[in-house]
Write a protein that holds these residues in place. Structure first.
Motif, PDB file in Angstrom:
ATOM      1  N   LYS A   5      10.296   1.539  -4.900  1.00 14.31           N
ATOM      2  CA  LYS A   5       9.192   2.439  -5.222  1.00 14.31           C
ATOM      3  C   LYS A   5       9.032   2.522  -6.737  1.00 14.31           C
ATOM      4  O   LYS A   5      10.006   2.429  -7.487  1.00 14.31           O
ATOM      5  CB  LYS A   5       9.466   3.840  -4.675  1.00 14.31           C
ATOM      6  N   HIS A   6       7.780   2.704  -7.182  1.00 19.05           N
ATOM      7  CA  HIS A   6       7.559   2.898  -8.614  1.00 19.05           C
ATOM      8  C   HIS A   6       6.291   3.719  -8.809  1.00 19.05           C
ATOM      9  O   HIS A   6       5.267   3.483  -8.159  1.00 19.05           O
ATOM     10  CB  HIS A   6       7.431   1.567  -9.342  1.00 19.05           C
ATOM     11  N   SER A   7       6.383   4.660  -9.736  1.00 17.48           N
ATOM     12  CA  SER A   7       5.265   5.581  -9.959  1.00 17.48           C
ATOM     13  C   SER A   7       4.048   4.898 -10.571  1.00 17.48           C
ATOM     14  O   SER A   7       2.931   5.433 -10.515  1.00 17.48           O
ATOM     15  CB  SER A   7       5.716   6.721 -10.877  1.00 17.48           C
ATOM     16  N   ALA A   8       4.253   3.707 -11.153  1.00 21.16           N
ATOM     17  CA  ALA A   8       3.119   3.009 -11.770  1.00 21.16           C
ATOM     18  C   ALA A   8       2.157   2.452 -10.728  1.00 21.16           C
ATOM     19  O   ALA A   8       1.000   2.147 -11.042  1.00 21.16           O
ATOM     20  CB  ALA A   8       3.626   1.881 -12.661  1.00 21.16           C
ATOM     21  N   ILE A   9       2.612   2.309  -9.485  1.00 23.75           N
ATOM     22  CA  ILE A   9       1.781   1.710  -8.441  1.00 23.75           C
ATOM     23  C   ILE A   9       0.790   2.739  -7.909  1.00 23.75           C
ATOM     24  O   ILE A   9       1.159   3.888  -7.601  1.00 23.75           O
ATOM     25  CB  ILE A   9       2.654   1.184  -7.286  1.00 23.75           C
ATOM     26  N   LYS A  10      -0.463   2.338  -7.774  1.00 27.07           N
ATOM     27  CA  LYS A  10      -1.483   3.171  -7.137  1.00 27.07           C
ATOM     28  C   LYS A  10      -1.473   2.852  -5.651  1.00 27.07           C
ATOM     29  O   LYS A  10      -1.950   1.803  -5.224  1.00 27.07           O
ATOM     30  CB  LYS A  10      -2.852   2.899  -7.751  1.00 27.07           C
ATOM     31  N   ALA A  11      -0.874   3.761  -4.879  1.00 35.03           N
ATOM     32  CA  ALA A  11      -0.665   3.507  -3.457  1.00 35.03           C
ATOM     33  C   ALA A  11      -1.960   3.648  -2.669  1.00 35.03           C
ATOM     34  O   ALA A  11      -2.952   4.216  -3.138  1.00 35.03           O
ATOM     35  CB  ALA A  11       0.401   4.458  -2.916  1.00 35.03           C
ATOM     36  N   GLY A  12      -1.936   3.117  -1.441  1.00 32.74           N
ATOM     37  CA  GLY A  12      -3.059   3.254  -0.530  1.00 32.74           C
ATOM     38  C   GLY A  12      -4.026   2.086  -0.614  1.00 32.74           C
ATOM     39  O   GLY A  12      -3.840   1.139  -1.377  1.00 32.74           O
ATOM     40  N   PHE A  13      -5.086   2.191   0.190  1.00 38.00           N
ATOM     41  CA  PHE A  13      -6.108   1.148   0.228  1.00 38.00           C
ATOM     42  C   PHE A  13      -7.288   1.537  -0.659  1.00 38.00           C
ATOM     43  O   PHE A  13      -7.576   2.725  -0.867  1.00 38.00           O
ATOM     44  CB  PHE A  13      -6.592   0.935   1.660  1.00 38.00           C
ATOM     45  N   PRO A  23       0.816  -1.226   0.000  1.00 40.02           N
ATOM     46  CA  PRO A  23       0.000   0.000   0.000  1.00 40.02           C
ATOM     47  C   PRO A  23       0.844   1.268   0.000  1.00 40.02           C
ATOM     48  O   PRO A  23       0.354   2.342  -0.349  1.00 40.02           O
ATOM     49  CB  PRO A  23      -0.810  -0.121   1.297  1.00 40.02           C
ATOM     50  N   SER A  24       2.122   1.152   0.366  1.00 36.80           N
ATOM     51  CA  SER A  24       2.986   2.329   0.412  1.00 36.80           C
ATOM     52  C   SER A  24       3.590   2.679  -0.945  1.00 36.80           C
ATOM     53  O   SER A  24       4.353   3.639  -1.053  1.00 36.80           O
ATOM     54  CB  SER A  24       4.113   2.108   1.429  1.00 36.80           C
ATOM     55  N   GLY A  25       3.281   1.879  -1.989  1.00 36.57           N
ATOM     56  CA  GLY A  25       3.744   2.216  -3.332  1.00 36.57           C
ATOM     57  C   GLY A  25       5.016   1.519  -3.763  1.00 36.57           C
ATOM     58  O   GLY A  25       5.669   1.968  -4.716  1.00 36.57           O
ATOM     59  N   SER A  26       5.386   0.417  -3.106  1.00 40.24           N
ATOM     60  CA  SER A  26       6.584  -0.340  -3.480  1.00 40.24           C
ATOM     61  C   SER A  26       6.192  -1.715  -4.027  1.00 40.24           C
ATOM     62  O   SER A  26       5.076  -2.196  -3.808  1.00 40.24           O
ATOM     63  CB  SER A  26       7.502  -0.523  -2.268  1.00 40.24           C
ATOM     64  N   TYR A  27       7.129  -2.339  -4.729  1.00 43.06           N
ATOM     65  CA  TYR A  27       6.895  -3.695  -5.229  1.00 43.06           C
ATOM     66  C   TYR A  27       8.135  -4.549  -4.973  1.00 43.06           C
ATOM     67  O   TYR A  27       9.239  -4.046  -4.784  1.00 43.06           O
ATOM     68  CB  TYR A  27       6.546  -3.686  -6.720  1.00 43.06           C
ATOM     69  N   ARG A  28       7.919  -5.848  -4.974  1.00 48.85           N
ATOM     70  CA  ARG A  28       9.023  -6.801  -4.808  1.00 48.85           C
ATOM     71  C   ARG A  28       8.748  -8.012  -5.694  1.00 48.85           C
ATOM     72  O   ARG A  28       7.610  -8.480  -5.804  1.00 48.85           O
ATOM     73  CB  ARG A  28       9.148  -7.248  -3.354  1.00 48.85           C
ATOM     74  N   ILE A  29       9.827  -8.526  -6.306  1.00 50.34           N
ATOM     75  CA  ILE A  29       9.772  -9.788  -7.051  1.00 50.34           C
ATOM     76  C   ILE A  29      10.820 -10.692  -6.411  1.00 50.34           C
ATOM     77  O   ILE A  29      11.995 -10.308  -6.303  1.00 50.34           O
ATOM     78  CB  ILE A  29      10.083  -9.590  -8.545  1.00 50.34           C
ATOM     79  N   ALA A  30      10.414 -11.872  -5.965  1.00 55.28           N
ATOM     80  CA  ALA A  30      11.347 -12.720  -5.221  1.00 55.28           C
ATOM     81  C   ALA A  30      10.987 -14.188  -5.404  1.00 55.28           C
ATOM     82  O   ALA A  30       9.918 -14.532  -5.921  1.00 55.28           O
ATOM     83  CB  ALA A  30      11.342 -12.351  -3.741  1.00 55.28           C
ATOM     84  N   ARG A  31      11.904 -15.028  -4.968  1.00 53.75           N
ATOM     85  CA  ARG A  31      11.660 -16.472  -4.975  1.00 53.75           C
ATOM     86  C   ARG A  31      12.270 -17.092  -3.731  1.00 53.75           C
ATOM     87  O   ARG A  31      13.216 -16.553  -3.140  1.00 53.75           O
ATOM     88  CB  ARG A  31      12.239 -17.131  -6.225  1.00 53.75           C
ATOM     89  N   ILE A  32      11.703 -18.213  -3.338  1.00 52.33           N
ATOM     90  CA  ILE A  32      12.302 -19.068  -2.316  1.00 52.33           C
ATOM     91  C   ILE A  32      12.596 -20.400  -2.990  1.00 52.33           C
ATOM     92  O   ILE A  32      11.686 -21.054  -3.504  1.00 52.33           O
ATOM     93  CB  ILE A  32      11.370 -19.265  -1.109  1.00 52.33           C
TER      94      ILE A  32
END
Length: 706
Positions: A142-150, A120-129
């Motif tokens: 952070k990325h401007s493409a993300i629509k932050a918030g709820f 919700p804060s406007g960040s993204y992550r791509i990961a694997r286990i």
């Protein structure tokens, strides 16, 4: 559902399928999930850590954990080698602003999964286990493409096109990786929610070109699976069937039965076939094969006198550790299993499956190692002269996929392999496939073929084994909601059958007394002398069985200390149909006066030059002469009554001398050897028939002193 590590692997397949079969077949054409209803059986309900529901055309998920994640998913097949798109509309409704929620893809379990999430804060992550080790593809950014918030939806998408994979948020590419860096661990696709958060998902789409199932030829024959009946199937979990080569004994695993050594654990059970093709009531095989741990039978030798079982046992028969053990039949039942030593054996997975070849010289393993492509890969290990096994060798990408490749069964022809896979297009969460070995590298195989709808269901199949004749297959299969999984048999489709073989059976007998003997059986290539397989006789009855594929001539015999092995040979160079041939094997006591025929000596008609196929027989005689350094023998040549008696006498002497010459050339002193020709003067059968004349043409030796 989780199982502890010692659980026999097939149990995982049987009990872990129920929540993951919804899209198995329809996903071959992609899927469009709009959550207008729950026809695809997404998990709904309330619990301590979750609250899931489908409402107003959306899938609502509430992770109640203050720290941690929750990820509902489905088994939906995607081939990561081909182009595809996964997309979803995600709205984070309320809760913790840290971490976030998003997409779970190409995953298998807690220790092997991929995720693409936004916060919700406007960040993204791509990961694997991978194998329990966490690795970022992109750490929180952070990325401007993300629509932050709820309350505001974000569109997440993964697109594979050719040699690259693009991760998108609201249509904007936020990360591109080479296609070779994309790692799928399984077929689980779905969603992931972190840390006391409520989200809702809509428009979960998976698109790709339709996948085709690579089927055997003519898969629809009208064959139906036959439930093995109440003498086999019980109200408890009956799994992991293993049929004996002759089809007369069925071994399987039964869980949580009152007659098990310990409730809540697995025991080995078996049943024997009756004359009317029905089964007697199954019995617990008892101690020492069963103990208070999880027990399972992996392989049974063609003679039925050797079992490969799961686990390593202590001397008192109790459980010691994970691994494989071998047990031989004794006069009193089964011996305490002894550990099978495989070089550098390890398994990164909590589950496994094994299969022993009919010749007892190859071990097929379904395990996870550092070079595994997927969850479980198929490996092969070879028996060494010292009784240990070589380090497992990956059987290659012709077989192994990103998914779970398990349940191997190598047919008696030593070429045809059946296995289950979740990493290929199929009808259920794991289907049965067949493939043929193309060479002796054990890494080149024909393209695996699905056995079709008559074998594979929308649930999942495993534990596929067949008789040496190749007429019937036995397997674990889904029946219906009421009965669940059970043990079945089905006629084997012609296109799925292995190459025909010959089953040689009989008894090992003392040549002098006719009494049965416990002995080891060896069979070799008659031309090269190479050892091809081993077996044992039943210590009580002397009975034995070996399986011989066509295309070779074989030398086979029984061995036991204090006895000389009377050899046999069988020419199977010309292929034919399945046959069962009875041949008793004889052991002659090594004693003064014993007269022993050398059955595997070969000469051209009317000639005395030994053929190279005779060397195996003569080398065995040399070993006996070296084992008994004071032994002296007379080598006697004999002919039938055909032809000139004088020429027959000359020929018999020449053949006896040829044997003496070979023994002498290998270091046996000539003062221990005597050669004599008797021509046609000492027949042991009538010369009026072809069979009688064949018996009279012989070279034998007599022990003069020991």
């Amino acid at each position: 559902m989780k199982f502890i590590q010692r659980t026999f692997f097939t149990l995982l397949l049987v009990q872990g399928l129920f929540a993951s079969v919804a899209f198995a077949q329809s996903s071959l054409n992609g899927m469009r999930e709009t959550f207008d209803n729950n026809k695809n059986r997404w998990f709904v309900g309330k619990g301590k850590d979750y609250d899931n529901r489908i409402e107003d055309g959306q899938y609502h998920m509430f992770c109640k954990r203050t720290k941690g994640s929750y990820y509902p998913n489905q088994r939906i097949y995607i081939d990561p080698r081909k182009d595809f798109t996964i997309s979803m509309k995600l709205t984070q409704v309320s809760g913790d602003k840290t971490y976030g929620a998003g997409m779970l893809y190409g995953s298998n379990n807690d220790n092997n999964r991929n995720f693409f999430i936004v916060s919700p804060s406007g960040s993204y992550r791509i990961a694997r286990i991978k194998r329990g080790k966490f690795a970022n593809i992109v750490d929180w950014s952070k990325h401007s493409a993300i629509k932050a918030g709820f309350g505001t939806p974000n569109l997440l998408a993964i697109e594979k096109r050719g040699g690259s994979v693009r991760y998108k948020i609201n249509g904007t590419v936020v990360k591109t990786i080479p296609a070779e860096e994309l790692q799928f661990f399984g077929n689980k696709q779905g969603f992931i929610v972190y840390n006391t958060k409520e989200v809702k998902v809509d428009d979960f789409f998976i698109t790709h070109k339709p996948y085709r199932i690579n089927l055997i030829a003519n898969p629809i024959q009208g064959y139906k699976k036959e439930n093995l009946g109440t003498n086999i199937n019980s109200s408890y979990n009956d799994i992991a069937p293993l049929i004996s080569s002759d089809g007369q004994t069925l071994y399987f695993v039964r869980k949580d039965h009152p007659n098990n050594i310990k409730r809540k654990k697995d025991d080995i059970w078996y049943a024997e076939k009756q004359g009317d093709d029905s089964w007697k009531m199954a019995k617990n095989i008892g101690k020492p094969l069963n103990n208070t741990s999880y027990n399972g039978v992996i392989a049974v030798s063609p003679d039925g006198n050797t079992l490969l079982v799961t686990g390593v046992y202590k001397a008192d028969g109790s459980y010691k550790e994970n691994g494989i053990s071998i047990s031989h039949r004794t006069n009193d039942g089964w011996e305490v299993p002894k550990k099978v030593s495989v070089k550098n054996f390890y398994n990164r997975n909590g589950y496994y499956a094994f299969n022993l070849s009919s010749d007892r010289r190859k071990l097929i393993l379904a395990i996870e190692r550092d070079d595994s492509r997927g969850d479980l890969d198929l490996y092969v290990s070879f028996l060494k002269a010292d009784g240990t096994w070589t380090e497992p060798k990956n059987m290659g990408n012709d077989l192994n996929t990103f998914g779970r490749d398990s349940g191997p069964f190598l047919a008696a022809d030593d070429k045809t392999l059946y296995f289950s896979s979740s990493g290929q297009p199929g009808y259920g969460s794991s289907d049965i496939y067949v493939t043929k070995r193309l060479d002796d590298t054990w890494t080149r195989w024909s393209k695996p073929k699905n056995l079709g709808k008559e074998v594979n269901s929308s649930g999942g199949e495993n534990g596929f084994t067949i008789t040496a004749k190749g007429d019937y297959a036995y397997l674990v299969s889904w029946e219906n909601k009421k009965n669940g999984y059970g043990l079945f048999r089905i006629k084997l489709h012609q296109a799925a059958k292995p190459e025909p073989v010959v089953m040689v059976y009989g008894k090992v007998l003392n040549r002098e007394t006719g009494r049965p003997l416990s002995a080891r059986i060896r069979y070799s290539d008659l031309n090269s002398g190479k050892l091809l397989g081993i077996a044992r006789s039943n210590p009580r009855t002397g009975s034995y069985k070996i399986i011989l594929p066509y295309s070779k001539a074989y030398d086979f015999l029984a061995t036991r200390q204090g006895f000389y092995s009377v050899g046999n040979h069988l020419d199977l160079k010309a292929s034919s149909s399945f046959k069962a041939i009875k041949r008793n094997l004889y052991l002659a006591p090594i004693q003064v006066g014993a007269k022993i025929r050398l059955n595997n000596l070969f000469f051209d008609t009317g000639k005395s030059t030994l053929k190279t196929t005779s060397y195996g027989e003569l080398n065995r005689l040399i070993r006996s002469l070296k084992r008994y350094p004071k032994m002296t023998i007379e080598i006697a040549g004999h002919t039938d009554s055909q032809g000139n008696p004088a020429k027959n006498m000359t020929l018999s002497k020449a053949r006896a001398n040829a044997v003496l010459g070979y023994l002498s050339s290998k270091g046996i002193p000539t003062n221990r050897l005597k050669a004599k020709g008797y021509g046609q003067n000492k027949p042991i059968a009538k010369n009026t028939t072809a069979l009688g004349r064949a018996r009279n043409r012989r070279v034998e030796f007599t022990i003069l002193s020991k």
